[in-house]
Design an enzyme around this catalytic site. Structure first.
Site, short mmCIF file in Angstrom:
data_model
loop_
_atom_site.label_atom_id
_atom_site.label_comp_id
_atom_site.label_asym_id
_atom_site.label_seq_id
_atom_site.Cartn_x
_atom_site.Cartn_y
_atom_site.Cartn_z
N VAL A 161 -8.49 -17.80 12.57
CA VAL A 161 -7.27 -18.09 11.79
C VAL A 161 -6.03 -17.53 12.50
O VAL A 161 -4.99 -18.19 12.58
CB VAL A 161 -7.41 -17.50 10.36
CG1 VAL A 161 -6.10 -17.59 9.61
CG2 VAL A 161 -8.52 -18.23 9.60
N GLY A 179 -9.38 -14.50 7.20
CA GLY A 179 -10.27 -15.05 8.23
C GLY A 179 -10.23 -14.17 9.46
O GLY A 179 -9.53 -13.15 9.48
N LYS A 202 -2.39 -13.92 6.96
CA LYS A 202 -3.77 -13.65 7.37
C LYS A 202 -4.04 -12.16 7.30
O LYS A 202 -3.74 -11.39 8.20
CB LYS A 202 -4.05 -14.13 8.80
CG LYS A 202 -5.54 -14.19 9.08
CD LYS A 202 -5.94 -13.78 10.46
CE LYS A 202 -6.12 -12.33 10.68
NZ LYS A 202 -7.20 -11.64 9.94
N GLU A 210 -4.48 5.90 21.66
CA GLU A 210 -4.56 5.99 20.20
C GLU A 210 -6.04 6.01 19.78
O GLU A 210 -6.81 5.13 20.14
CB GLU A 210 -3.85 4.80 19.57
CG GLU A 210 -3.82 4.90 18.06
CD GLU A 210 -3.07 3.74 17.43
OE1 GLU A 210 -3.43 2.59 17.71
OE2 GLU A 210 -2.14 4.01 16.66
N GLU A 229 4.54 -4.31 14.64
CA GLU A 229 4.38 -2.90 14.29
C GLU A 229 3.03 -2.49 14.84
O GLU A 229 2.00 -2.89 14.30
CB GLU A 229 4.42 -2.71 12.77
CG GLU A 229 5.66 -3.22 12.09
CD GLU A 229 6.91 -2.45 12.43
OE1 GLU A 229 6.82 -1.41 13.12
OE2 GLU A 229 8.00 -2.88 12.02
P1 NAD Z 1 -6.16 -5.30 15.08
O1 NAD Z 1 -5.02 -5.53 15.97
O2 NAD Z 1 -7.52 -5.48 15.62
O3 NAD Z 1 -6.08 -6.27 13.80
C1 NAD Z 1 -4.91 -6.43 13.03
C2 NAD Z 1 -4.91 -7.82 12.47
O4 NAD Z 1 -4.81 -8.74 13.54
C3 NAD Z 1 -6.17 -8.18 11.69
O5 NAD Z 1 -5.84 -9.01 10.61
C4 NAD Z 1 -6.96 -8.96 12.72
O6 NAD Z 1 -7.90 -9.86 12.17
C5 NAD Z 1 -5.84 -9.70 13.44
N1 NAD Z 1 -6.19 -10.20 14.76
C6 NAD Z 1 -7.15 -9.77 15.61
N2 NAD Z 1 -7.16 -10.53 16.72
C7 NAD Z 1 -6.17 -11.45 16.57
C8 NAD Z 1 -5.69 -12.51 17.38
N3 NAD Z 1 -6.23 -12.80 18.57
N4 NAD Z 1 -4.66 -13.24 16.93
C9 NAD Z 1 -4.08 -12.98 15.73
N5 NAD Z 1 -4.52 -12.01 14.92
C10 NAD Z 1 -5.54 -11.24 15.33
O7 NAD Z 1 -5.94 -3.87 14.48
P2 NAD Z 1 -6.83 -3.14 13.38
O8 NAD Z 1 -8.02 -2.58 14.04
O9 NAD Z 1 -7.05 -4.05 12.25
O10 NAD Z 1 -5.81 -1.98 12.92
C11 NAD Z 1 -5.65 -0.80 13.65
C12 NAD Z 1 -4.44 -0.88 14.56
O11 NAD Z 1 -3.28 -1.25 13.83
C13 NAD Z 1 -4.12 0.44 15.18
O12 NAD Z 1 -3.91 0.30 16.56
C14 NAD Z 1 -2.83 0.89 14.52
O13 NAD Z 1 -2.01 1.70 15.24
C15 NAD Z 1 -2.20 -0.38 14.17
N6 NAD Z 1 -1.33 -0.22 13.00
C16 NAD Z 1 0.01 -0.17 13.19
C17 NAD Z 1 0.88 0.00 12.10
C18 NAD Z 1 2.37 0.05 12.28
O14 NAD Z 1 3.10 -0.15 11.31
N7 NAD Z 1 2.90 0.29 13.45
C19 NAD Z 1 0.37 0.14 10.83
C20 NAD Z 1 -1.03 0.09 10.68
C21 NAD Z 1 -1.85 -0.10 11.78
#
Ligand code: NAD
Length: 471
Positions: free
Chosen positions: A205, A200, A169, A377, A244
């Site tokens: 999803v 999605g 996803k 962050e 991560e």
């Molecule tokens: P996010 O957590 O909102 O989304 C990440 C993914 O999770 C997306 O595909 C999103 O649709 C999905 N998601 C959202 N809610 C979910 C749920 N309830 N269940 C399952 N999946 C769900 O994060 P973002 O805004 O897309 O990305 C930014 C964040 O990601 C930052 O906090 C950053 O630090 C982190 N990040 C970490 C790394 C790492 O390797 N440590 C790398 C890149 C980004």
């Protein structure tokens, strides 16, 4: 205009059951550049079923068979570099130099998975027992928007190298990049069902993946809040989880540092990937004895950093990925001002003269480690300089955070830097370099994550040790 109206299930592009049309934007112009039709719960169930059906066959393949498929994936993804480059610039807003790296990395990371697989021992003797590393099952791979193709290829190639199949996803905001990768992987003739891509919403999803009993393992990259939620949701079926997550990484400039070298490295660590990097060094710890000198060097260096349109060859920092992200970063800059941090350079609003696009002024505050801008962050080009009075205090400040993903130590004596590095609680500490070592484990201490990716550690995360004793 891009209309992406298919997802990938069981070896074929299919029309999703979901009907939501999700807009895709060019962050430099704020214009809608396409729509992606999102998968729904029904599609997620189909994808998991396909991955489950494909699992026994794929788990039974040997190293040579897996390497052959991964090599085809590598070739197909490498051949898409230019298309991917254009999509990364247009859909994500990466400046050209960064976009080039991001367009090459997905193929590179597949090659690295092949190398990890070549060197991996699936069986080992433990006393009188044979220990057999066994693929855990169907993996749910959930990825963010800040390096879409790289995260998909890394997680998928590692899962497949270990013998797992996958339901992927990706972020809903990266539809064009995902489409390019899906086409490449399809061309690579991966056996049907081994990977499935269902773009999605996370709460639709993602939630199916979080809870489904046929998902044995989740590998997630994204925010700490969603990571915690995934652990809680997966507890019912005791899913294996690799996370991560976020960071608030420190960069320690030691008192013997050559500021002409250290400050550009510190700013590169802080502003990488438009500031939207989990590993970004967003807290710059400087010796109080050299604070004025450090501040002056930082102000001068930031004046040379160009925040603007991704196509402009002068650009170092491109726009934020979305209006929401731009607003979030703006609100944090305002928060820094409101909580009394001193603005060294930058501030709210767009960089000079710009009237559109989600660009941010590269912003550096001077503050203390208790301020929210030093603890939370931000995920944008906003840094905090924090003075310290001794090496011990610098180490204590570096570790005074709920995160622990990465750290950088910059100084005149590499051995002294390495001794300090050993005392920092982070998954990765770099001394006088920003280099990446793909054979080494990557992941975080504390709330920056759980488990590791890359190399043999990445492979182990998709495997269960099975002990075999024959009497
Ligand atoms: P996010 O957590 O909102 O989304 C990440 C993914 O999770 C997306 O595909 C999103 O649709 C999905 N998601 C959202 N809610 C979910 C749920 N309830 N269940 C399952 N999946 C769900 O994060 P973002 O805004 O897309 O990305 C930014 C964040 O990601 C930052 O906090 C950053 O630090 C982190 N990040 C970490 C790394 C790492 O390797 N440590 C790398 C890149 C980004």
């Amino acid at each position: 205009m891009h209309y992406i109206d298919q997802i990938y299930i069981n070896g074929a592009f299919v029309t999703p059951h979901g009907e939501e049309q999700y807009p895709l934007y060019n962050p430099a112009t704020e214009e809608v550049i396409g729509y992606v039709r999102l998968a729904d719960e029904h599609d997620a169930l189909q994808a998991i079923a396909a991955a489950k059906a494909a699992f026994p066959g794929w788990a039974a393949t040997d190293k040579a068979q897996r390497i052959a498929v991964l090599a085809r994936m590598h070739a197909a993804v490498a051949a898409r570099e230019e298309t991917l480059f254009d999509a990364i610039v247009t859909e994500y807003g990466a400046p050209r130099s960064r976009a080039r790296w991001m367009a090459q990395y997905p193929a590179d990371v597949i090659r690295q998975a092949i190398s990890a697989l070549e060197n991996f021992a699936f069986t080992e003797q433990a006393g009188s027992a044979e220990v057999i590393m066994t693929p855990v099952g169907v993996a749910g791979l959930i990825t963010p928007w800040n390096s879409d193709a790289g995260f998909i290829c890394n997680k998928l190639a590692t899962a497949m190298a270990a013998g797992c199949t996958a339901a992927i996803k990706p972020s809903e905001m990266s539809g064009i990049q995902t489409q390019i990768i899906s086409e490449a992987l399809h061309e690579a003739q991966v056996p049907a069902g081994v990977f499935n891509i269902i773009t999605g919403r996370g709460d639709v999803v993602g939630e199916v993946i979080n809870r489904h009993p046929d998902i044995a393992k989740i590998s997630f990259t994204g925010s700490t809040a969603v990571g915690k939620h995934i652990v809680a949701s997966g507890a019912q079926s005791l899913k294996r989880v690799t996370l991560e997550l976020g960071g608030k990484s420190p960069t320690l400039i030691l008192d013997d540092a050559d500021l002409g070298q250290a400050v550009p490295l510190a700013l590169a660590a802080g502003f990488m990937n438009n500031g939207q990097a989990c590993v970004a060094g967003t807290r710059i710890l400087v010796p109080a004895s050299r604070q004025d000198e450090c501040e002056q060097a930082i102000r001068q260096a930031v004046a040379q950093i160009h925040s603007g349109y991704p196509e402009d060859p002068r650009t170092d920092i491109g726009p934020m990925v979305s209006h929401k992200q731009w607003q979030r970063v703006q609100s944090y800059i305002q928060l820094g001002i409101d909580e009394g941090a001193r603005l060294l350079t930058g501030g709210t609003g767009r960089p000079g003269g710009m009237t559109r696009g989600w660009c941010v002024k590269p912003t550096v505050f001077v503050g203390d480690n208790q301020m929210r801008i030093a603890r939370e962050e931000i995920f944008g080009p906003v840094l905090v300089v924090i003075p310290y009075h001794s090496d011990a205090e610098a180490i204590a400040l570096a570790n005074d955070t709920c995160y622990g993903l990465s750290a950088v130590v910059l100084g005149g004596d590499a051995a002294r830097g390495a001794a300090i590095a050993r005392q920092i609680d982070a998954g990765r500490v770099l001394v006088n370099t920003l280099a990446h070592e793909p054979q080494a484990p990557f992941g975080g201490f504390k709330q920056s994550g759980q488990g590791r990716e890359m190399g043999k550690w990445g492979m182990q995360a998709y495997l269960e040790p099975k002990t075999l004793l024959v009497g």
